[in-house]
Write an enzyme that holds these catalytic residues in place. Structure first.
Site, PDB file in Angstrom:
ATOM      1  N   ASN A   9       0.845  -1.200   0.000  1.00 11.35           N
ATOM      2  CA  ASN A   9       0.000   0.000   0.000  1.00 11.35           C
ATOM      3  C   ASN A   9       0.886   1.258   0.000  1.00 11.35           C
ATOM      4  O   ASN A   9       1.512   1.597   1.011  1.00 11.35           O
ATOM      5  CB  ASN A   9      -0.898  -0.055   1.251  1.00 11.35           C
ATOM      6  CG  ASN A   9      -1.862   1.108   1.332  1.00 11.35           C
ATOM      7  OD1 ASN A   9      -1.537   2.231   0.992  1.00 11.35           O
ATOM      8  ND2 ASN A   9      -3.057   0.832   1.811  1.00 11.35           N
ATOM      9  N   GLY A  11       0.041   4.358  -0.052  1.00 18.59           N
ATOM     10  CA  GLY A  11      -0.465   5.392   0.862  1.00 18.59           C
ATOM     11  C   GLY A  11       0.093   5.172   2.259  1.00 18.59           C
ATOM     12  O   GLY A  11       0.572   6.114   2.910  1.00 18.59           O
ATOM     13  N   LYS A  12       0.055   3.931   2.728  1.00 22.09           N
ATOM     14  CA  LYS A  12       0.609   3.623   4.053  1.00 22.09           C
ATOM     15  C   LYS A  12       2.100   3.946   4.069  1.00 22.09           C
ATOM     16  O   LYS A  12       2.620   4.480   5.037  1.00 22.09           O
ATOM     17  CB  LYS A  12       0.458   2.123   4.364  1.00 22.09           C
ATOM     18  CG  LYS A  12      -0.930   1.678   4.730  1.00 22.09           C
ATOM     19  CD  LYS A  12      -0.874   0.210   5.148  1.00 22.09           C
ATOM     20  CE  LYS A  12      -2.223  -0.348   5.499  1.00 22.09           C
ATOM     21  NZ  LYS A  12      -2.150  -1.735   5.974  1.00 22.09           N
ATOM     22  N   GLU A  36      -2.557 -12.986   4.937  1.00 23.73           N
ATOM     23  CA  GLU A  36      -2.835 -12.661   6.342  1.00 23.73           C
ATOM     24  C   GLU A  36      -3.472 -13.827   7.056  1.00 23.73           C
ATOM     25  O   GLU A  36      -4.339 -14.496   6.516  1.00 23.73           O
ATOM     26  CB  GLU A  36      -3.793 -11.463   6.425  1.00 23.73           C
ATOM     27  CG  GLU A  36      -3.146 -10.164   6.002  1.00 23.73           C
ATOM     28  CD  GLU A  36      -4.091  -8.969   6.107  1.00 23.73           C
ATOM     29  OE1 GLU A  36      -5.234  -9.129   6.578  1.00 23.73           O
ATOM     30  OE2 GLU A  36      -3.673  -7.864   5.710  1.00 23.73           O
ATOM     31  N   ASP A  65      -0.891  -3.601  10.213  1.00 25.34           N
ATOM     32  CA  ASP A  65      -2.247  -4.025   9.847  1.00 25.34           C
ATOM     33  C   ASP A  65      -3.220  -3.048  10.485  1.00 25.34           C
ATOM     34  O   ASP A  65      -3.023  -2.601  11.611  1.00 25.34           O
ATOM     35  CB  ASP A  65      -2.533  -5.447  10.329  1.00 25.34           C
ATOM     36  CG  ASP A  65      -3.814  -5.961   9.690  1.00 25.34           C
ATOM     37  OD1 ASP A  65      -3.834  -6.146   8.458  1.00 25.34           O
ATOM     38  OD2 ASP A  65      -4.823  -6.130  10.408  1.00 25.34           O
ATOM     39  N   GLY A 140      -8.475   4.171   0.838  1.00 23.45           N
ATOM     40  CA  GLY A 140      -9.368   3.293   1.605  1.00 23.45           C
ATOM     41  C   GLY A 140     -10.622   3.999   2.094  1.00 23.45           C
ATOM     42  O   GLY A 140     -11.368   4.619   1.329  1.00 23.45           O
ATOM     43  N   TYR A 141     -10.843   3.914   3.416  1.00 26.53           N
ATOM     44  CA  TYR A 141     -12.044   4.490   4.029  1.00 26.53           C
ATOM     45  C   TYR A 141     -11.915   5.990   4.323  1.00 26.53           C
ATOM     46  O   TYR A 141     -12.818   6.577   4.922  1.00 26.53           O
ATOM     47  CB  TYR A 141     -12.352   3.760   5.344  1.00 26.53           C
ATOM     48  CG  TYR A 141     -12.730   2.307   5.155  1.00 26.53           C
ATOM     49  CD1 TYR A 141     -14.020   1.949   4.773  1.00 26.53           C
ATOM     50  CD2 TYR A 141     -11.802   1.293   5.360  1.00 26.53           C
ATOM     51  CE1 TYR A 141     -14.381   0.626   4.603  1.00 26.53           C
ATOM     52  CE2 TYR A 141     -12.146  -0.048   5.189  1.00 26.53           C
ATOM     53  CZ  TYR A 141     -13.434  -0.362   4.814  1.00 26.53           C
ATOM     54  OH  TYR A 141     -13.783  -1.674   4.644  1.00 26.53           O
ATOM     55  N   ASP A 142     -10.804   6.602   3.928  1.00 23.54           N
ATOM     56  CA  ASP A 142     -10.603   8.028   4.255  1.00 23.54           C
ATOM     57  C   ASP A 142     -11.769   8.924   3.832  1.00 23.54           C
ATOM     58  O   ASP A 142     -12.101   9.870   4.553  1.00 23.54           O
ATOM     59  CB  ASP A 142      -9.288   8.546   3.642  1.00 23.54           C
ATOM     60  CG  ASP A 142      -8.068   8.068   4.431  1.00 23.54           C
ATOM     61  OD1 ASP A 142      -8.240   7.661   5.588  1.00 23.54           O
ATOM     62  OD2 ASP A 142      -6.962   8.106   3.869  1.00 23.54           O
TER      63      ASP A 142
HETATM   64  P1  IMP Z   1      -4.864  -3.612   5.691  1.00 23.16           P
HETATM   65  O1  IMP Z   1      -4.203  -3.209   6.964  1.00 23.16           O
HETATM   66  O2  IMP Z   1      -3.996  -3.281   4.519  1.00 23.16           O
HETATM   67  O3  IMP Z   1      -5.392  -5.010   5.720  1.00 23.16           O
HETATM   68  O4  IMP Z   1      -6.052  -2.585   5.531  1.00 23.16           O
HETATM   69  C1  IMP Z   1      -7.383  -2.882   5.794  1.00 23.16           C
HETATM   70  C2  IMP Z   1      -8.290  -1.989   5.026  1.00 23.16           C
HETATM   71  O5  IMP Z   1      -8.469  -0.787   5.755  1.00 23.16           O
HETATM   72  C3  IMP Z   1      -7.816  -1.620   3.626  1.00 23.16           C
HETATM   73  O6  IMP Z   1      -8.922  -1.640   2.757  1.00 23.16           O
HETATM   74  C4  IMP Z   1      -7.304  -0.216   3.790  1.00 23.16           C
HETATM   75  O7  IMP Z   1      -7.500   0.548   2.607  1.00 23.16           O
HETATM   76  C5  IMP Z   1      -8.161   0.305   4.935  1.00 23.16           C
HETATM   77  N1  IMP Z   1      -7.357   1.242   5.698  1.00 23.16           N
HETATM   78  C6  IMP Z   1      -6.251   0.988   6.417  1.00 23.16           C
HETATM   79  N2  IMP Z   1      -5.738   2.119   6.915  1.00 23.16           N
HETATM   80  C7  IMP Z   1      -6.536   3.120   6.478  1.00 23.16           C
HETATM   81  C8  IMP Z   1      -6.482   4.519   6.613  1.00 23.16           C
HETATM   82  O8  IMP Z   1      -5.576   5.113   7.219  1.00 23.16           O
HETATM   83  N3  IMP Z   1      -7.477   5.195   6.037  1.00 23.16           N
HETATM   84  C9  IMP Z   1      -8.476   4.593   5.326  1.00 23.16           C
HETATM   85  N4  IMP Z   1      -8.560   3.296   5.130  1.00 23.16           N
HETATM   86  C10 IMP Z   1      -7.587   2.557   5.709  1.00 23.16           C
END
Ligand code: IMP
Length: 181
Positions: A9, A11-12, A36, A65, A140-142
């Site tokens: 990701n 963005g992360k 996972e 995560d 994501g959910y932003d």
């Molecule tokens: P994972 O940690 O990559 O499994 O993320 C789980 C889900 O939550 C993914 O769909 C991400 O896009 C979303 N997510 C994780 N962190 C954020 C964030 O900071 N903002 C918005 N969505 C997030």
């Protein structure tokens, strides 16, 4: 100091880079597609992924995560956040919450390992799910998450994430711990 962040990701990765640079830590990205472990806990999932990533990379690394937990949906989507976003999108999440309490919490767990033990750093941010999709920033959910005490979604005001997001809070603990060594 240089360590590897195993994530697909971007963005992360850029959020982590910005915060950890302040602690004098440089990070490189390893986009390993890690499977996972099935668990309700972001800590357990991150820990399992860190060990799997280490078995491949064999150098100091961390994984992260995170998930969105909605009490009115008994914590859903939680550990299923990525899957729910892919299948239902933010529109689907808004539909699920029609007529329900919109309080929500983002949780993040960072798992760091140099091969032996795994150290965990966690962060969370409370807030609510907006009534509509708003903003183009973040990921994501932003576009549907409004942190406590604010009126804009993370996607409308991505700079909010640098100071108070679940990830920023976990990264600050991680950065402080590494910079003390
Ligand atoms: P994972 O940690 O990559 O499994 O993320 C789980 C889900 O939550 C993914 O769909 C991400 O896009 C979303 N997510 C994780 N962190 C954020 C964030 O900071 N903002 C918005 N969505 C997030």
């Amino acid at each position: 100091m240089e360590i590897c962040f195993s994530t697909t990701n971007n963005g992360k990765f850029s959020e982590a880079q910005k915060i950890l640079n302040k602690y004098g830590i440089n990070i490189t990205q390893a986009p390993l597609p890690l499977e996972e472990k099935r668990s309700e806990s972001v800590e357990e999932i991150a820990e399992g992924c860190a060990l799997r990533a280490y078995s491949i990379l064999r150098k100091p690394l961390f994984v992260e995560d995170s998930g969105l937990f909605v009490p009115a949906l008994n914590g859903f989507p939680g550990a299923y956040s990525a899957w729910v976003l892919k299948k239902l999108g933010n529109e689907g999440v808004l539909r699920l919450l029609e007529g329900k309490n919109r309080e929500a919490e983002f949780r993040c767990a960072i798992a760091f390992t140099e091969g032996k033990e795994v150290r965990l750093f966690t962060g969370s941010v409370g807030g609510r799910v907006s009534e509509s999709i708003r903003g183009n920033g973040g990921f994501g959910y932003d576009p549907v998450f409004i942190p406590e005490g604010e009126e804009k979604t993370f996607a409308e005001e991505p700079s909010l994430k640098d100071s108070l997001s679940h990830r920023a809070r976990a990264l600050q603990k991680f950065g402080e711990s590494l910079s003390k060594r």
